[in-house]
Design an enzyme around this catalytic site. Structure first.
Site, PDB file in Angstrom:
ATOM      1  N   SER A   1       6.794  -6.099 -11.469  1.00 21.72           N
ATOM      2  CA  SER A   1       6.922  -4.652 -11.531  1.00 21.72           C
ATOM      3  C   SER A   1       7.054  -4.224 -13.003  1.00 21.72           C
ATOM      4  O   SER A   1       6.212  -4.586 -13.821  1.00 21.72           O
ATOM      5  CB  SER A   1       8.106  -4.209 -10.663  1.00 21.72           C
ATOM      6  OG  SER A   1       8.122  -2.807 -10.469  1.00 21.72           O
TER       7      SER A   1
ATOM      8  N   HIS B   1       5.986  -4.531  -1.980  1.00 22.34           N
ATOM      9  CA  HIS B   1       6.211  -4.610  -3.418  1.00 22.34           C
ATOM     10  C   HIS B   1       7.161  -5.751  -3.780  1.00 22.34           C
ATOM     11  O   HIS B   1       6.989  -6.408  -4.805  1.00 22.34           O
ATOM     12  CB  HIS B   1       6.785  -3.276  -3.921  1.00 22.34           C
ATOM     13  CG  HIS B   1       6.900  -3.193  -5.405  1.00 22.34           C
ATOM     14  ND1 HIS B   1       5.799  -3.174  -6.237  1.00 22.34           N
ATOM     15  CD2 HIS B   1       7.988  -3.130  -6.227  1.00 22.34           C
ATOM     16  CE1 HIS B   1       6.197  -3.105  -7.498  1.00 22.34           C
ATOM     17  NE2 HIS B   1       7.526  -3.077  -7.521  1.00 22.34           N
TER      18      HIS B   1
END
Length: 270
Positions: A102, A236
């Site tokens: 991320s 994610h």
């Protein structure tokens, strides 16, 4: 956040880089960069699983845990310059692989660039996870800039237990740094020219993360060496707690990166 300065040897390295487990002298080094609101400890289970042949150094961002008295960072490039200086001086015997998830993927990328130029100590590989290539990147959808909006973003991505919403102590511990990290991510802009690295890049994502496949493949534009992509089941935070398939994928990526790479540029989608 302050501009990069001369570092004070081992004490600064210990503040910024946490060795999660012991490793043999010849072990490969994997430097890991946390996600927004994350800490070095998120890589503990990965380090434990790789400890036999990979030394995991987890980056400690300012403004959290043992560095909670320091201001949180607000500039990705300045943060990366600090880390690059520590990794380059003194020059390591074995160049590391950098791994970020991320926001950590952007910090790892921005760290790799100064390691190559001006320090002349390029990493031997870069693994990026859960993030579009810098010139394809779009900011996370957020409903505002406050703590509630930051928490909503993290909950939507599956990055924390919903029970935190009703726990004032947990909110006070997590949300200030999360907000700062998300602001830094929103403010991030890559340089005017795409940085070209000489090391291989591996890009990873969860199949349900919603990342555009072309945006992930565009990481190939940032290397003159090999490029690989791979996706995994999940969203994610597909790598949360690093289950065995993810650990083995990291091990498989790190091993050839630290060996001899063919000069020919290759592209592989798995």
């Amino acid at each position: 956040m302050r501009l990069p300065t001369a570092h004070n040897g081992a004490s600064d390295r210990a503040a910024w880089l946490r060795a999660l487990h012991g490793a043999c002298e010849q072990a490969r080094t994997l430097v890991c960069f946390p996600h927004p609101g994350g800490t070095a400890g998120q890589y503990f289970s990965l380090s434990a699983a790789l400890a036999s042949d990979v030394r995991v150094l987890a980056v400690r961002y300012p403004g959290r845990q043992n560095r909670c008295a320091e201001p949180a960072f607000d500039d990705v490039a300045q943060l990366a310059d600090e880390i690059a200086q520590l990794l380059a001086e003194p020059r390591p015997a074995f160049s590391p692989v950098l791994f970020g998830h991320s926001l950590g993927a952007l910090v790892a990328f921005e760290t790799a660039a100064p390691l190559e130029h001006p320090y002349g100590a390029p990493p031997v590989g870069l693994i990026v996870s859960g993030m579009q290539a810098p010139y394809r990147r779009r900011s996370l959808r957020r409903s505002g800039d406050g703590e509630d909006a930051a928490l909503e973003t993290l909950l939507r991505l599956g990055g924390t237990d919903p029970a935190i919403t009703g726990n004032p102590e947990l909110r006070a511990m997590i949300l200030p740094t999360l907000c700062s990290d998300l602001r830094a991510a929103a403010a991030y802009r890559p340089g005017s020219c795409p940085a070209l690295l000489s090391c291989p890049i591996t890009a990873r994502t969860g199949r349900d993360d919603g990342l555009n496949r072309g945006d992930l493949r565009a990481w190939a534009e940032h290397t003159t060496a090999a490029f690989h992509t791979r996706d995994f089941a999940g969203g994610h935070f597909y790598l949360d707690e690093f289950p065995p398939p993810i650990v083995e994928a990291v091990r498989t990526a790190v091993t050839p990166m630290t060996g001899c790479f063919a000069q020919a540029r290759t592209r592989t989608d798995i």
